[in-house]
Design a protein around this motif. Structure first.
Motif, PDB file in Angstrom:
ATOM      1  N   SER A   1       0.986  -1.119  -0.446  1.00 34.45           N
ATOM      2  CA  SER A   1       0.279   0.284  -0.290  1.00 34.45           C
ATOM      3  C   SER A   1       0.988   1.527  -0.284  1.00 34.45           C
ATOM      4  O   SER A   1       0.538   2.412  -0.633  1.00 34.45           O
ATOM      5  CB  SER A   1      -1.236   0.298   1.220  1.00 34.45           C
ATOM      6  N   TYR A   2       1.993   0.898   0.596  1.00 36.20           N
ATOM      7  CA  TYR A   2       3.119   2.302   0.788  1.00 36.20           C
ATOM      8  C   TYR A   2       3.310   2.677  -0.376  1.00 36.20           C
ATOM      9  O   TYR A   2       3.094   3.446  -1.108  1.00 36.20           O
ATOM     10  CB  TYR A   2       4.277   2.023   1.494  1.00 36.20           C
ATOM     11  N   LEU A   3       3.911   1.529  -1.552  1.00 38.52           N
ATOM     12  CA  LEU A   3       3.978   1.943  -2.849  1.00 38.52           C
ATOM     13  C   LEU A   3       2.695   2.240  -3.859  1.00 38.52           C
ATOM     14  O   LEU A   3       2.954   3.583  -4.555  1.00 38.52           O
ATOM     15  CB  LEU A   3       4.472   0.500  -3.301  1.00 38.52           C
ATOM     16  N   ALA A   4       1.352   1.809  -3.109  1.00 36.48           N
ATOM     17  CA  ALA A   4       0.496   2.533  -3.750  1.00 36.48           C
ATOM     18  C   ALA A   4       0.736   3.686  -3.729  1.00 36.48           C
ATOM     19  O   ALA A   4      -0.244   4.468  -5.074  1.00 36.48           O
ATOM     20  CB  ALA A   4      -1.277   1.758  -3.650  1.00 36.48           C
ATOM     21  N   GLY A   5       0.599   4.448  -2.789  1.00 36.68           N
ATOM     22  CA  GLY A   5       0.564   5.428  -2.155  1.00 36.68           C
ATOM     23  C   GLY A   5       1.954   6.747  -2.977  1.00 36.68           C
ATOM     24  O   GLY A   5       1.890   8.015  -3.199  1.00 36.68           O
ATOM     25  N   VAL A   6       2.572   5.955  -3.089  1.00 38.49           N
ATOM     26  CA  VAL A   6       3.479   6.650  -4.059  1.00 38.49           C
ATOM     27  C   VAL A   6       3.353   6.745  -5.281  1.00 38.49           C
ATOM     28  O   VAL A   6       3.411   7.743  -6.266  1.00 38.49           O
ATOM     29  CB  VAL A   6       5.136   5.740  -4.030  1.00 38.49           C
ATOM     30  N   ALA A   7       2.952   6.213  -6.363  1.00 38.24           N
ATOM     31  CA  ALA A   7       2.471   5.723  -7.713  1.00 38.24           C
ATOM     32  C   ALA A   7       1.318   7.252  -7.380  1.00 38.24           C
ATOM     33  O   ALA A   7       0.787   7.672  -8.807  1.00 38.24           O
ATOM     34  CB  ALA A   7       1.797   4.608  -7.812  1.00 38.24           C
ATOM     35  N   ALA A   8       0.518   6.612  -6.605  1.00 35.39           N
ATOM     36  CA  ALA A   8      -0.294   7.862  -6.303  1.00 35.39           C
ATOM     37  C   ALA A   8       0.011   9.209  -6.448  1.00 35.39           C
ATOM     38  O   ALA A   8      -0.880  10.392  -7.261  1.00 35.39           O
ATOM     39  CB  ALA A   8      -1.708   7.297  -5.294  1.00 35.39           C
ATOM     40  N   ALA A   9       0.874   9.394  -5.709  1.00 34.92           N
ATOM     41  CA  ALA A   9       1.275  10.332  -5.654  1.00 34.92           C
ATOM     42  C   ALA A   9       2.218  11.618  -7.223  1.00 34.92           C
ATOM     43  O   ALA A   9       1.955  12.122  -7.272  1.00 34.92           O
ATOM     44  CB  ALA A   9       2.382  10.664  -4.268  1.00 34.92           C
ATOM     45  N   LYS A  10       2.478  10.746  -7.533  1.00 33.57           N
ATOM     46  CA  LYS A  10       3.374  10.789  -8.864  1.00 33.57           C
ATOM     47  C   LYS A  10       1.941  10.967 -10.321  1.00 33.57           C
ATOM     48  O   LYS A  10       2.058  11.764 -10.504  1.00 33.57           O
ATOM     49  CB  LYS A  10       4.264  10.131  -9.066  1.00 33.57           C
TER      50      LYS A  10
ATOM     51  N   ASN B   1      -0.098  -2.368 -16.325  1.00 38.86           N
ATOM     52  CA  ASN B   1      -0.704  -1.754 -17.234  1.00 38.86           C
ATOM     53  C   ASN B   1       0.624  -0.734 -17.907  1.00 38.86           C
ATOM     54  O   ASN B   1       1.506  -0.235 -17.603  1.00 38.86           O
ATOM     55  CB  ASN B   1      -1.509  -0.261 -16.849  1.00 38.86           C
ATOM     56  N   PRO B   2       0.928  -0.529 -18.935  1.00 43.19           N
ATOM     57  CA  PRO B   2       1.259   0.707 -19.727  1.00 43.19           C
ATOM     58  C   PRO B   2       2.510   1.453 -19.336  1.00 43.19           C
ATOM     59  O   PRO B   2       3.434   1.687 -19.308  1.00 43.19           O
ATOM     60  CB  PRO B   2       1.276  -0.362 -21.235  1.00 43.19           C
ATOM     61  N   GLU B   3       1.069   2.373 -19.062  1.00 38.57           N
ATOM     62  CA  GLU B   3       0.952   3.331 -19.015  1.00 38.57           C
ATOM     63  C   GLU B   3       1.893   3.505 -17.704  1.00 38.57           C
ATOM     64  O   GLU B   3       2.315   4.877 -17.080  1.00 38.57           O
ATOM     65  CB  GLU B   3      -0.761   4.941 -18.632  1.00 38.57           C
ATOM     66  N   PHE B   4       1.562   2.518 -16.835  1.00 46.18           N
ATOM     67  CA  PHE B   4       1.818   2.212 -15.004  1.00 46.18           C
ATOM     68  C   PHE B   4       3.674   2.329 -15.801  1.00 46.18           C
ATOM     69  O   PHE B   4       4.962   2.569 -15.171  1.00 46.18           O
ATOM     70  CB  PHE B   4       1.587   1.873 -14.372  1.00 46.18           C
ATOM     71  N   SER B   5       3.796   0.960 -16.200  1.00 41.68           N
ATOM     72  CA  SER B   5       5.431   0.283 -16.137  1.00 41.68           C
ATOM     73  C   SER B   5       5.684   1.322 -16.826  1.00 41.68           C
ATOM     74  O   SER B   5       7.395   0.753 -17.041  1.00 41.68           O
ATOM     75  CB  SER B   5       4.956  -1.189 -16.871  1.00 41.68           C
ATOM     76  N   GLY B   6       5.744   1.535 -17.977  1.00 44.33           N
ATOM     77  CA  GLY B   6       6.413   2.444 -18.962  1.00 44.33           C
ATOM     78  C   GLY B   6       7.022   4.542 -18.273  1.00 44.33           C
ATOM     79  O   GLY B   6       7.390   5.223 -19.192  1.00 44.33           O
ATOM     80  N   ASN B   7       6.340   4.384 -17.449  1.00 45.02           N
ATOM     81  CA  ASN B   7       6.084   5.595 -16.692  1.00 45.02           C
ATOM     82  C   ASN B   7       7.579   5.855 -15.956  1.00 45.02           C
ATOM     83  O   ASN B   7       7.304   5.575 -14.746  1.00 45.02           O
ATOM     84  CB  ASN B   7       4.754   6.438 -15.816  1.00 45.02           C
ATOM     85  N   ASP B   8       8.501   6.797 -16.346  1.00 45.01           N
ATOM     86  CA  ASP B   8       9.994   6.270 -15.935  1.00 45.01           C
ATOM     87  C   ASP B   8       9.707   6.838 -14.523  1.00 45.01           C
ATOM     88  O   ASP B   8      10.353   6.832 -13.229  1.00 45.01           O
ATOM     89  CB  ASP B   8      10.542   7.358 -16.417  1.00 45.01           C
ATOM     90  N   GLU B   9       9.320   8.175 -15.017  1.00 44.19           N
ATOM     91  CA  GLU B   9       8.832   9.185 -13.435  1.00 44.19           C
ATOM     92  C   GLU B   9       8.262   8.231 -11.938  1.00 44.19           C
ATOM     93  O   GLU B   9       8.985   8.092 -10.932  1.00 44.19           O
ATOM     94  CB  GLU B   9       8.088  10.424 -13.383  1.00 44.19           C
ATOM     95  N   ILE B  10       7.411   7.514 -12.685  1.00 41.98           N
ATOM     96  CA  ILE B  10       7.160   6.415 -10.809  1.00 41.98           C
ATOM     97  C   ILE B  10       7.241   5.198 -11.436  1.00 41.98           C
ATOM     98  O   ILE B  10       7.726   5.613  -9.636  1.00 41.98           O
ATOM     99  CB  ILE B  10       5.489   6.272 -11.780  1.00 41.98           C
TER     100      ILE B  10
END
Length: 351
Positions: free
Chosen positions: A152-161, A320-329
């Protein structure tokens, strides 16, 4: 269920039946074995609220059973919950499965704790498992638990980005300590990443009996309210109710984050997949399979068995390619993962 993250190592029982089984006297798994030619029938599952088809927690357990069936050449058994059932009903279900010769017998969900404790005492030579509870701790019980707060911490990081509004949402199914772990980790991850991010939160019910894990309409309403408050990423830990959260996110063109299984890849949610950024996963399937494997090997697991980020049993799905391909996230997630597994980041398990 496969490890899904690049960034993380990722009929009806009745009270009367319970009473009749108690009165019969044949209480050990020796009797069960004799009834079945001395051979275990294999793994049995008793589902939590929502049952099979929840696209989440229960389905992950079922995937573990399917894997065991293929590996060991037997036919398992799975049974659904009923509305308004009591601990005695759950106990009767587990006892009937043990009596029929299934081994191991797994209660899927913390609500099975009293029933697992009672059934395990009655059948001391049968191995029992319980998912998401660490309180039973009997010699013939494996308490299968996970560090949900880390995923869930990682999910929070992704959400914040991913957020553009600096507002994200959390929908919890039932207001209980297990779901508090999801909330705590998500909030910490989001605010560690960007202190300006606001997390709006809602629990759907106080108890599972009120439908918090089994009511997509409740999930949809809660998510819609959070989106109205500006949330453009909504994370759910709500079982079947989470389908409503995902539906609302798709309708409003914002991101949803799924839970337990890789919800982007699930057929029942295919029409919403483009709105599912990622899912915080826990490998319930592997935990269930490993318990079955241990029984098959004659060395059954027991005690508290914990899956965490370091072991690869929790993480984030990257379908999801939009997630896995987002370098910043991905860069932010890699740093967070390293921090957690090294111990530098201490993830809270309580809000």
């Amino acid at each position: 269920m496969r490890r899904v993250s690049r960034i993380a190592l990722a009929g009806t029982a009745t009270v009367a039946l319970a009473a009749s089984l108690t009165a019969c006297g044949g209480t050990s798994s020796d009797a069960a074995g004799k009834e079945n030619g001395g051979k275990s029938k294999g793994l049995a599952l008793a589902y939590d609220v929502g049952g099979r088809g929840d696209q989440s927690f229960n389905d992950a357990a079922y995937a573990g059973m399917v894997k065991a069936e293929k590996a060991f050449g037997y036919k398992g058994e799975d049974q659904e919950p009923t509305d308004g059932e009591t601990d005695a009903d759950k106990t009767a279900r587990l006892v009937s499965l043990a009596k029929a010769g299934y081994n191991p017998v797994v209660g899927v969900g913390f609500a099975y704790a009293p029933a697992v404790k009672a059934a395990a005492a009655k059948y001391p030579k049968t191995t029992f498992g319980i998912v998401d509870d660490s309180t039973v701790q009997a010699k013939n019980v494996a308490d299968l638990v996970f560090s949900e707060q880390e995923a869930s911490y990682l999910a929070g990081v992704a959400a914040a980005k991913a957020t553009k509004s600096n507002t994200v949402g959390f929908v919890g199914g039932v207001d209980v300590p297990l779901i508090h772990k999801f909330e705590a980790g998500f909030t910490q991850g989001a605010q560690d990443t960007n202190p300006k991010v606001k997390v709006v939160k809602q629990y759907l019910s106080e108890t599972a009996e009120e439908g918090g894990f089994s009511s997509p309409d409740k999930g949809k309403t809660a998510a819609e309210a959070q989106i109205e408050k500006g949330a453009d990423v909504v994370y759910h830990a709500a079982g079947l109710s989470g389908q409503g959260v995902i539906e609302a996110a798709a309708a409003k063109k914002v991101w949803a984050i799924g839970v337990d299984s890789d919800q982007y890849s699930q057929k029942a949610l295919a029409k919403y997949k483009d709105s599912i950024l990622t899912s915080a996963t826990k490998n319930v399937a592997e935990a269930v399979f490993n318990l079955a494997q241990s029984v098959q090997d004659g060395k059954p697991e027991s005690g508290v068995v914990t899956g965490d980020l370091k072991s690869g049993e929790v993480g984030l799905a990257d379908s999801n390619p939009e997630f896995s391909g987002n370098d910043e996230i991905q860069k932010a997630l890699k740093a967070a993962e390293t921090g957690i597994t090294s111990g530098k980041i201490k993830v809270k398990s309580k809000p």
